[in-house]
Enzyme design. Structure first.
Site, PDB file in Angstrom:
ATOM      1  N   ASN A 101      31.283  10.760  74.713  1.00 30.74           N
ATOM      2  CA  ASN A 101      30.389   9.605  74.876  1.00 30.74           C
ATOM      3  C   ASN A 101      30.454   9.093  76.316  1.00 30.74           C
ATOM      4  OD1 ASN A 101      29.435   9.459  72.201  1.00 30.74           O
ATOM      5  ND2 ASN A 101      31.286   8.394  71.556  1.00 30.74           N
TER       6      ASN A 101
ATOM      7  N   CYS B 109      27.200  14.444  66.550  1.00 36.58           N
ATOM      8  CA  CYS B 109      27.731  13.126  66.184  1.00 36.58           C
ATOM      9  C   CYS B 109      27.725  12.994  64.671  1.00 36.58           C
ATOM     10  CB  CYS B 109      26.886  12.019  66.809  1.00 36.58           C
ATOM     11  SG  CYS B 109      27.484  10.354  66.449  1.00 36.58           S
ATOM     12  N   HIS B 110      28.780  12.384  64.118  1.00 36.01           N
ATOM     13  CA  HIS B 110      28.912  12.294  62.663  1.00 36.01           C
ATOM     14  C   HIS B 110      28.438  10.967  62.083  1.00 36.01           C
ATOM     15  CE1 HIS B 110      33.298  10.886  63.637  1.00 36.01           C
ATOM     16  NE2 HIS B 110      32.411   9.948  63.868  1.00 36.01           N
TER      17      HIS B 110
ATOM     18  N   HIS C 211      23.858   6.902  68.153  1.00 34.58           N
ATOM     19  CA  HIS C 211      24.487   5.636  67.767  1.00 34.58           C
ATOM     20  C   HIS C 211      23.465   4.519  67.520  1.00 34.58           C
ATOM     21  CE1 HIS C 211      28.517   7.014  69.731  1.00 34.58           C
ATOM     22  NE2 HIS C 211      28.348   7.495  68.504  1.00 34.58           N
TER      23      HIS C 211
END
Length: 464
Positions: free
Chosen positions: A157, A179-180, A216
């Site tokens: 990130n 990304c999870h 995000h």
């Protein structure tokens, strides 16, 4: 690589940040438990001793009877050495140290600006990017020179700016970001759907979603389970649980600095009609300080600020865990993580074909009302040596207006970082929705944060 029946052998993976005490262990465990892949992992880290520790840990994983993938571990002295012959490159680095991150997260608090993560958006994410972008320029140049055909998987990130930098330096690079956060929202929907439909243990993979947005700050415009539209199900659940939050953790959400009761998600759904698909701690940082006004407001929304002091203490614990695994004082346990990195590698090798969320440039106009240069997160089809973005459709206007300032900031931050242009970075800083202080205070804060991270910045920033 060598193809055999339903397997691929002799894969070579360069792991940049190979001394990682988090993502590297996750990745290595998942590889050990995958029978269809085997080969060599070259660990490169500026902290060679950390990479050497992971080499020992990786070899211990291979001794576990549960290990079905066969991997050899090497430690490289240079980035270029690690990249030699690589089929895949994994990037998982900490740009700077937690001392610099302490400034990223906590210096803004003097001006009434609170951040729950501080690594993607907000003042912290922006200054972290100033450290990260030069590192990714170096990595991209090395990949172009040494492993131009390798697939590059980024876990670092700020995700969007990391991927954006790779493509800026090397437009032909085959890079993507994993990304999870989306998985967690699928799991939330699976649990809610299970309760409402009377079905036990719904697999999150059976929750089909249309993903669109930025890393995000992702959203679902559609969500279904075996033909059942989950938007009415989700809406009804929110009507009952808006104040209390997600019932599984409504009474113990404070037991983990990363936990949340999903009240921010619930509020965003009521306001905008789409399902926000990341953790509340990340989502809050992309919005004006509705949820991050002050610590009491944060707690009222049932999530938490993550102080860097906690991260430092956690690092001490992980360092001890590393030493104990190396010495044999603790076992090296194998268990699947639920991450999809290995599944994506299998698909790119041609062993499967999957749909997953991915961070890549918007060049296929998968989100048609965002610029082609934006790095967006949408679904894509992973198949042999290819990633094909799935058309996600346009962002609805009110969500577009939330996302646009961050897209503009990604452009400015990349430009400002590459040219060491304070005015461009300051323009982006002032545009961020969390920066509500005066122009003079914003100038003072940004200069303070840059000074606090000078050790990791190019020469052009030393005059600040």
């Amino acid at each position: 690589m060598k193809y055999e029946k339903n397997t691929v052998r002799n894969i070579r993976i360069s792991y940049i940040g190979g001394g990682s005490r988090g993502w590297a262990w996750t990745f290595m465990r998942d590889l050990a438990l995958e029978p269809a892949l085997s080969g060599t992992i070259s660990l490169y880290d500026i902290d060679r001793k950390a990479a050497e520790a992971n080499q020992i840990i990786g070899r211990k994983m291979m001794e576990d009877p549960a290990a079905v993938g066969r991997w050899e571990y090497e430690v490289a002295d240079t980035l270029e050495e690690s990249l030699q012959g690589a089929d895949f490159v994994v990037i998982s680095i900490l740009p700077g140290t937690f001392d610099e991150m302490e400034s990223d997260v906590h210096a803004p608090e003097k001006y009434g600006i609170y951040q729950s993560v501080g690594d993607t958006a907000g003042p912290g994410g922006m200054v972290r990017a100033l450290r990260t972008i030069p590192m990714f320029v170096t990595i991209a140049e090395a990949i172009r020179k040494t492993a131009p055909d390798a697939w590059v998987i980024n876990y670092t990130n700020p995700m969007s700016l990391c991927v954006k930098t790779l493509y800026h330096v090397f437009p032909e690079i085959k890079a993507f970001g994993c990304c999870h956060e989306v998985f967690g929202t699928q799991e939330l929907l699976a649990d809610i759907a299970g309760k409402k439909l009377g079905i036990e243990s719904i697999d999150r993979h059976d929750i089909h979603v249309n993903v669109l947005g930025l890393n995000h700050f992702t959203w679902f415009s559609e969500a279904s389970y075996k033909g059942v539209d989950l938007f009415p199900v989700y809406s009804e659940f929110i009507d009952t649980h808006y104040e209390s939050g997600y019932e599984k953790i409504q009474n113990n959400w404070m037991n983990s600095t990363f936990a949340c009761a999903h009240r921010v998600k619930f509020d965003l759904f009521r306001k905008y009609g789409w399902i926000a698909a990341a953790g509340d701690r990340h989502l809050a940082e992309f919005m004006p300080p509705i949820y991050l006004k002050d610590p009491d407001t944060v707690h009222s929304w049932k999530f938490d600020l993550t102080p860097v002091s906690w991260r430092k203490k956690d690092l001490e614990s992980r360092l001890k865990h590393s030493r104990d695994m190396v010495s044999g004082a603790e076992p090296v346990e194998l268990k699947k993580s639920g991450e999809e990195g290995i599944l994506l590698i299998k698909s790119l090798c041609g062993l499967s074909r999957v749909v997953s969320n991915v961070n890549i440039p918007n060049t296929a106009r998968q989100i048609p009302n965002l610029p082609e240069t934006a790095v967006v997160e949408t679904n894509a089809v992973f198949a042999r040596d290819s990633i094909r973005p799935i058309y996600a459709g346009p962002l609805k206007e009110d969500i577009y207006q939330l996302i646009l300032p961050h897209v503009m900031n990604h452009e400015d931050v990349l430009k400002g970082a590459l040219t060491c242009d304070y005015d461009v970075i300051y323009r982006a800083f002032r545009r961020d929705p969390l920066v509500t202080c005066s122009a003079a205070d914003a100038d003072e804060l940004l200069k303070t944060m840059i000074r606090n991270t000078k050790k990791y910045l190019p020469e052009g920033w030393q005059k600040i």
